[in-house]
Design a protein around this motif. Sequence first.
Motif, short mmCIF file in Angstrom:
data_model
loop_
_atom_site.label_atom_id
_atom_site.label_comp_id
_atom_site.label_asym_id
_atom_site.label_seq_id
_atom_site.Cartn_x
_atom_site.Cartn_y
_atom_site.Cartn_z
N THR A 40 38.19 48.72 36.86
CA THR A 40 39.14 48.05 37.76
C THR A 40 40.23 47.35 36.97
O THR A 40 41.42 47.51 37.25
N TYR A 41 39.83 46.59 35.96
CA TYR A 41 40.82 45.85 35.19
C TYR A 41 41.74 46.80 34.42
O TYR A 41 42.94 46.56 34.31
N ARG A 42 41.18 47.88 33.93
CA ARG A 42 42.00 48.88 33.21
C ARG A 42 43.07 49.44 34.17
O ARG A 42 44.23 49.58 33.78
N PRO A 51 47.89 41.66 31.03
CA PRO A 51 46.51 41.34 30.66
C PRO A 51 46.33 39.84 30.43
O PRO A 51 47.14 39.20 29.75
N HIS A 52 45.29 39.30 31.03
CA HIS A 52 44.99 37.89 30.87
C HIS A 52 43.48 37.73 30.90
O HIS A 52 42.83 38.14 31.87
N PHE A 53 42.92 37.16 29.84
CA PHE A 53 41.47 37.08 29.70
C PHE A 53 40.79 36.37 30.86
O PHE A 53 39.78 36.84 31.37
N ARG A 80 35.00 38.76 25.96
CA ARG A 80 36.26 38.78 25.21
C ARG A 80 36.40 40.10 24.44
O ARG A 80 37.48 40.68 24.37
N VAL A 81 35.30 40.57 23.87
CA VAL A 81 35.31 41.84 23.15
C VAL A 81 35.66 42.98 24.11
O VAL A 81 36.51 43.83 23.81
N ARG A 82 35.03 42.98 25.29
CA ARG A 82 35.32 44.02 26.28
C ARG A 82 36.78 43.94 26.74
O ARG A 82 37.46 44.97 26.86
#
Length: 111
Positions: A40-42, A51-53, A80-82
Motif C-alpha cells: 500500500t505504501y509503495r 515518503p514520510h516515516f 524504519r528498515v522496511r
Amino acid sequence: MSQNEPVSVIRNIGPASVDLFARAGIHSAEQVRELGPDATYRKLVTAGTRPHFIGYYALVMGLQGRPWNDCKGAEKEALRVRFDQIKNSTQAAPLAGIEKILDEIGVRAKK
C-alpha cells in the motif's frame, strides 16, 4: 467488513489522506488490508505521495488496530528498515531512467 468501507475507517488514516489513497488507485479499506502496509505504501509513494516515516508506521499500526504513537523501540527500528527499502525502491527506478536518457542524448560525461 464491507468492500465499500472508505480507507478512513482504518485507524490512523484520516479524511485528508483519502485523496492520496485514491490517487494511488486505492478506494477501500479492504484494498488496503489485502495489499498490506508495504505494498500500500509503495503504491502511495509511486503515485506521488512524499515518503514520510511517520505516515508509513501509522499505516502499519492502524492495520493492527493500534494508535500511531504505539510504535517504539526495536519494532520502530525494524519498520524504519522496511520504510527505507520501500523509499529506495520507489526512487531508484525513475532515477535510472533519467540517467539512461541523459546518457542517450549526451548530456552526462562518459565514464
